[in-house]
Design an enzyme around this catalytic site. Structure first.
Site, PDB file in Angstrom:
ATOM      1  N   TYR A 262      -0.662   1.962  -6.837  1.00  0.00           N
ATOM      2  CA  TYR A 262      -1.384   0.933  -6.076  1.00  0.00           C
ATOM      3  C   TYR A 262      -0.513  -0.308  -5.976  1.00  0.00           C
ATOM      4  O   TYR A 262       0.115  -0.733  -6.960  1.00  0.00           O
ATOM      5  CB  TYR A 262      -2.702   0.576  -6.789  1.00  0.00           C
TER       6      TYR A 262
ATOM      7  N   GLU B 147      -2.914  -4.525   1.325  1.00  0.00           N
ATOM      8  CA  GLU B 147      -3.218  -3.622   0.211  1.00  0.00           C
ATOM      9  C   GLU B 147      -2.806  -2.203   0.587  1.00  0.00           C
ATOM     10  O   GLU B 147      -3.230  -1.688   1.621  1.00  0.00           O
ATOM     11  CB  GLU B 147      -4.719  -3.668  -0.093  1.00  0.00           C
TER      12      GLU B 147
END
Length: 431
Positions: free
Chosen positions: A153, A241
């Site tokens: 991530y 993101e």
């Protein structure tokens, strides 16, 4: 029940607009009006990333079955992924009214892509995030399917506490980062970015190492991190993101899925980006409200709420529910309201056939109650209001406002406080 309804309105209403900002420059004061947040389809975000040198899967966009088939052939990939393009999550588990199950499909046969696209395009896809009848699919993305050997991530976002952008990463990707932070906080890594210097090489390499990239992949990941920051600056993003930020068995670092949030106040210099805004899936009433700087969210009840401030709007929804009524909407006038906005707000409320009464609840701080009163009387006369109207006003110029309403001769029910207003509005629809 009341709290959940208010939470629903707040979550949606506060997503679609930001608060007004006041910029002080010596003695000058300028209001910057907010707009609804920019919505981009997945392929549009990928295109922006591609243009900044960020590694994404090869893809094409199609709006017909024949185009999808041709795109699949041009890709010449071992495996192809076909994705319906709508602004909602849960596409993979969605259902089309054509009978097709799933808005995301994998296949190795280009011919199958054409067949699947034929059952997607022009049909409604219903997911857990769409309206009950679903959303019509007008575009599909045909992309190269890549195997992922490891998922991480990575995000860049504006952090108020750091007065600028921050990199956040975790070696555990492909899942909700909130769950990782709660269960394994030691696996969350953060790097504060100097807004003047940008992402330094050592920061990018350190983040890549913390994400678990090794050998040549570490340098490759660090390069992608720097390119993502370039994109962040280039499009005036508030957040980029990537989840998952992964590696393939062939030794590639790829941004498989990304979400980009934009600073709406930068629209004046990001015209090309904001021109991509897909408003076709937005509620037309909410869009009309946004035109007049009104934050409107339709609900299922029959008592319309006309309020200034999101918190007060939520409280109004809750107290109506408490007294046995159901709010028909969440409508926030905001601060620097004008008479015309009041009039347009009443047009929106009275256009809803479910509305059987209107409750006005204004606490005038920035808002001048007399402006509200003038707008109400004008709207009542010109729109020939047919439903009961309950008004509670407090704050700036309230005595003048009450005089205007009293002398208007209109059938307006005055309320002493919010509790009294809610009781009277609920009683009005029970007569």
């Amino acid at each position: 029940m009341a709290a959940s309804m208010a939470s629903q309105a707040a979550a949606r209403g506060l997503r679609t607009a930001t608060s007004k900002h006041v910029l002080l420059d010596k003695l000058k004061c300028t209001w910057l009006s907010p707009r609804r947040w920019l919505n981009l389809q997945e392929y549009q975000s990928k295109k922006l990333m591609q243009e900044s040198g960020v590694a994404v899967q090869r893809f094409y966009v199609a709006d017909s079955a024949s185009e999808a088939l041709e795109a699949a052939k041009r890709l010449d990939a071992k495996e192809i992924v076909l994705k319906a393009q709508i602004l909602a999550g849960g596409r993979g588990k969605g259902v089309f009214n054509s009978g097709l199950k799933g808005g995301v499909h994998l296949t190795k046969d280009p011919a199958v892509v054409g067949e699947l696209a034929r059952k997607m395009l022009g049909f409604n896809l219903t997911t857990k995030q769409t309206p009950k009848d679903g959303v019509k699919v007008k575009t599909v993305m045909v992309a190269e399917a890549l195997d992922i050997s490891r998922e991480t991530y990575f995000a860049i976002l504006m952090d108020r506490s750091c007065n600028g952008p921050v990199m956040v990463g975790s070696p555990q990707g492909g899942m909700d980062i909130e769950d990782v932070a709660a269960k394994n906080p030691e696996l969350i890594f953060k790097e504060v970015i100097d807004i003047f210097e940008g992402v330094q090489d050592d920061q990018a390499v350190r983040m890549a190492a913390n994400l678990g990239f090794k050998g040549p992949l570490q340098r490759q990941a660090a390069d992608q991190i720097k390119r993502l920051y370039d994109l962040f600056l280039k499009v005036d993003a508030t957040q980029v993101e990537v989840n998952p930020f992964g590696e393939t068995p062939e030794g590639q670092v790829v941004c498989f899925d990304a979400k980009i949030n934009f600073d709406d106040n930068a629209e004046f210099r990001q015209k090309a980006v904001f021109a991509m805004d897909d408003m076709t899936e937005s509620d037309p009433t909410e869009m009309h409200a946004a035109k007049w700087d009104l934050k409107y969210i339709g609900l299922d009840g029959n008592i319309a709420c006309f309020v200034n401030g999101a918190g007060l709007a939520m409280a109004t929804c809750d107290i109506i529910d408490l007294h046995g009524g159901k709010p028909a909407n969440f409508l926030d006038l905001g601060g620097g309201v004008k008479e015309r906005q009041v009039y347009e707000a009443f047009k929106l409320l009275t256009a809803d056939p479910k509305v059987e009464a209107i409750l006005v609840n204004i606490f005038g701080g920035i808002v001048n109650c007399a402006i509200i009163a003038n707008g109400i009387t004008k709207a009542c006369r010109e729109l020939e209001l047919k439903v009961p109207l309950v008004v509670r006003l407090e704050g700036t110029n309230v005595h003048e406002a009450k005089r205007i309403l009293t002398e208007s001769g209109l059938p307006i029910t005055a309320a002493d406080d919010l509790d009294d207003a809610a009781k009277k509005a609920v009683a009005a629809i029970k007569k």
